[in-house]
Write a protein that holds these residues in place. Structure first.
Motif, PDB file in Angstrom:
ATOM      1  N   ASP A 162      -9.361  52.182 -78.378  1.00  0.00           N
ATOM      2  CA  ASP A 162      -9.088  50.890 -77.763  1.00  0.00           C
ATOM      3  C   ASP A 162      -8.458  50.010 -78.834  1.00  0.00           C
ATOM      4  O   ASP A 162      -9.169  49.486 -79.701  1.00  0.00           O
ATOM      5  CB  ASP A 162     -10.377  50.257 -77.237  1.00  0.00           C
ATOM      6  N   THR A 195      -7.545  47.128 -78.964  1.00  0.00           N
ATOM      7  CA  THR A 195      -8.032  45.748 -79.025  1.00  0.00           C
ATOM      8  C   THR A 195      -9.411  45.663 -79.688  1.00  0.00           C
ATOM      9  O   THR A 195      -9.852  44.566 -80.057  1.00  0.00           O
ATOM     10  CB  THR A 195      -8.115  45.131 -77.614  1.00  0.00           C
ATOM     11  N   LYS A 196     -10.086  46.814 -79.808  1.00  0.00           N
ATOM     12  CA  LYS A 196     -11.412  46.823 -80.418  1.00  0.00           C
ATOM     13  C   LYS A 196     -11.555  48.012 -81.387  1.00  0.00           C
ATOM     14  O   LYS A 196     -12.380  48.913 -81.180  1.00  0.00           O
ATOM     15  CB  LYS A 196     -12.494  46.908 -79.339  1.00  0.00           C
ATOM     16  N   THR A 214     -12.768  50.165 -84.520  1.00  0.00           N
ATOM     17  CA  THR A 214     -14.055  50.158 -85.218  1.00  0.00           C
ATOM     18  C   THR A 214     -14.056  51.142 -86.375  1.00  0.00           C
ATOM     19  O   THR A 214     -13.340  52.147 -86.369  1.00  0.00           O
ATOM     20  CB  THR A 214     -15.214  50.524 -84.266  1.00  0.00           C
TER      21      THR A 214
END
Length: 470
Positions: A182, A184-185, A187
C-alpha cells in the motif's frame, strides 16, 4: 536500526512459513556453502549415501581440493573484475558526478558487486541492500537464502515486500520486513520468529518510513533483486542443479582417489601359517582392519605357527591404479562440463593429462558468458544507482537526478593468443565481405552491442581521425 545484519550460514534458524521458500533456502544454502568453502559437511553426507559406515571411516577426511562448482561459477563471474563506468543522466553537473562517484567508492560498491555477481551466478538470484549509516551510505550483499519476497501480480521483477532474516545485536533472530504494497502506508518492522513486533525496541524511529523519493513522493524498497537469467518466476533456485550435485559427486570420487593412493596403490601382502617375529598388530579406525607397521628398510623375520603345516608368503596386485582412476574421474568431469555447454574448446590447453585436475576457462569463454548476463545485471545496476541517488537525497540532502543513471562494463581483455585467433577470423570475414568494421568492433567489444550503430560508427571515425593525425 538492527545493530547486526549477519547473513552468514548457520547464524540463525529462521524458517519461512511457505514450504516452497524453506526448500529453496536449503538448496541455495547448499550452493552458498560450496561457494564459501564450507561444504565439508555436504561432502560427508554424500559419502554416507555412497558407502557403508565402515567404508566411510576408512576413507578418512574428505578431499576438498577441487570444488568444480566454485571454480566454474567464479570463472564465469567476471563482469565486475575490471572497473565499470557510471553514466550520469543528462544535465548532471561535473561536481555532482564527482560527489556521486565518491559515495560509491567510499561504500566499496565495485568490490561488493563482484561478490554479488558470484552469488547471483551460483544461486541464480541475489539482492543488494542500501543501508544508511552514520558514516554514509553502505551496501549489503544479501544472498537469496535469507529473504522472502512478495511482488506485483504478474510482474515478478517488481517487489512490494521484502522480509530479510537478520541477527540483532543481542543475538536474537528476527525478520526485518519492508512493505510498500500500500504505497500510502509503507511500513518497516522488526518481527521475531513468532511474529511479535519489536520495532519499538530496535528501530531508532519506529513507525516512520523514510525511504520515500523526495522528487516523486513514492515509497521504495531499499533492495534491488538481481537475476542470472530472466524468467516468469521470482526465484530459479534449482536451475543448473546438475553442477553442484556433480561437484559433490566429484569430491567423493577424489576422496576415493586419495584413499586409493594412500592405502591401496601398492601390493597387498599376505602370509599363511606365518607370523612376524616381535610385530604388533595395529587396529584401524573401524576396529576391524588390522595392519603391521614396517619401514621399507626393515629386515622382516617370519616364524612358522604350525611346523606340521605348510607355510607360504606372497602378494596380490595393487588394489588401485591411481592413474587409471584419476583419468576416469577427469572423463566424468569433462562430461559434466559438456552437459553444461562448456566444450573442450572453451578450456585452456593443458601441457599434459595430469594438469586436467584444474579447470581453466579460456578468456573468450568467460567473456561470452559475461556478455550473456550483461542485460540482467545492467537492469539491476541501473536500479541500484537510481536508488542510491534517492537515498543520498533523503539522508544527505543532495539533489541528484533519481532516474537515468547507467553503467558501462569493461570486460577483461582476451589473452594474446586468443586475440590473434579472433582477429584472424574477423579479418577473413572482412575480406569475404561477411562483416563490416562496425561488426568486428562490436564483436570484440560486446558492451557496445546495446548502443546505437551510429555511435559505433562515430567512434570508429574518431579512431580513424586520430590514427591519421598521429
Amino acid at each position: 536500526m538492527p545493530a547486526s545484519n549477519e547473513v552468514t550460514i548457520g547464524a540463525f534458524q529462521l524458517v519461512p512459513d511457505d514450504p516452497a521458500d524453506a526448500a529453496r533456502w536449503n538448496e541455495s544454502r547448499k550452493r552458498r556453502r560450496m561457494l564459501e568453502g564450507l561444504w565439508e559437511t555436504d561432502v560427508r553426507e554424500r559419502i554416507k549415501e555412497y558407502f557403508s559406515r565402515i567404508r566411510e571411516l576408512t576413507l578418512g577426511k574428505p578431499n576438498l581440493g577441487l570444488n568444480l562448482f566454485n571454480s566454474v561459477v567464479s570463472q564465469q563471474s567476471i563482469l565486475y573484475d575490471q572497473p565499470f563506468t557510471v553514466v550520469a543522466p543528462e544535465g548532471t553537473s561535473d561536481e555532482q558526478k564527482a560527489e556521486f562517484s565518491t559515495v560509491l567508492d567510499d561504500a566499496h560498491l565495485a568490490q561488493l558487486l563482484q561478490r554479488n555477481c558470484r552469488n547471483v551466478t551460483g544461486l541464480r538470484e541475489g539482492l543488494m541492500k542500501l543501508v544508511p549509516t552514520d558514516n554514509g551510505l553502505r551496501y549489503n550483499v544479501v544472498p537469496s537464502d535469507v529473504v522472502v519476497v512478495e511482488h506485483v501480480p504478474g510482474d515478478p521483477s517488481t517487489l512490494t515486500k521484502v522480509s530479510e532474516g537478520i541477527v540483532l545485536s543481542d543475538g536474537r533472530t528476527a525478520w526485518e520486513v519492508w512493505d510498500i504494497k500500500d504505497p500510502t502506508k509503507p511500513t518497516r518492522k522488526i518481527l521475531t520468529s513468532d511474529g511479535t513486533d519489536i520495532s519499538a525496541d530496535v528501530l531508532k524511529e519506529p513507525g516512520v518510513y523514510l525511504e520515500i523519493s523526495p522528487k516523486t513522493g513514492e515509497p521504495f524498497l531499499p533492495y534491488v533483486l538481481y537475476h542470472a537469467e530472466w524468467s516468469d518466476k521470482v526465484w530459479n533456485a534449482y536451475d543448473l542443479s546438475e553442477l553442484p550435485n556433480a561437484s559433490l559427486d566429484l569430491a567423493v570420487l577424489w576422496t576415493m582417489f586419495g584413499d586409493g593412493v594412500r592405502n591401496a596403490a601398492w601390493p597387498q601382502r599376505y602370509a599363511i601359517n606365518l607370523r612376524l617375529d616381535g610385530a604388533t598388530v595395529t587396529k584401524g579406525p573401524d576396529a576391524r582392519a588390522g595392519y603391521i607397521d614396517t619401514a621399507p628398510t626393515s629386515l622382516v623375520v617370519f616364524k612358522v605357527n604350525d611346523p606340521n603345516s605348510p607355510a607360504s608368503a606372497g602378494q596380490y596386485a595393487p588394489g588401485c591404479d591411481p592413474k587409471t582412476l584419476a583419468e576416469s574421474i577427469l572423463i566424468y568431469m569433462g562430461v559434466v562440463l559438456n552437459n553444461l555447454g562448456i566444450s573442450p574448446a572453451d578450456l585452456q590447453a593443458q601441457p599434459n593429462a595430469q594438469s586436467g585436475y584444474a579447470i581453466q576457462l579460456k578468456r573468450s569463454a568467460q567473456r561470452r558468458e559475461a556478455t550473456k548476463v550483461i542485460p540482467n545485471f545492467r537492469d539491476g545496476d541501473t536500479e541500484l544507482l537510481d536508488k542510491t541517488a534517492m537515498m543520498e537525497n533523503i539522508y544527505s540532502g543532495t539533489s541528484y537526478p533519481e532516474e537515468g543513471w547507467g553503467v558501462a562494463y569493461n570486460l577483461p581483455a582476451l589473452g594474446q593468443a586468443e586475440m590473434m585467433e579472433a582477429l584472424e577470423t574477423r579479418q577473413k570475414e572482412l575480406e569475404l565481405g561477411l562483416a563490416s568494421k562496425v561488426d568486428v568492433f562490436v564483436s570484440l567489444n560486446p558492451d557496445w552491442a546495446i548502443r546505437e550503430r551510429s555511435e559505433v560508427v562515430a567512434h570508429l571515425r574518431e579512431i580513424a581521425r586520430e590514427n591519421a593525425e598521429f
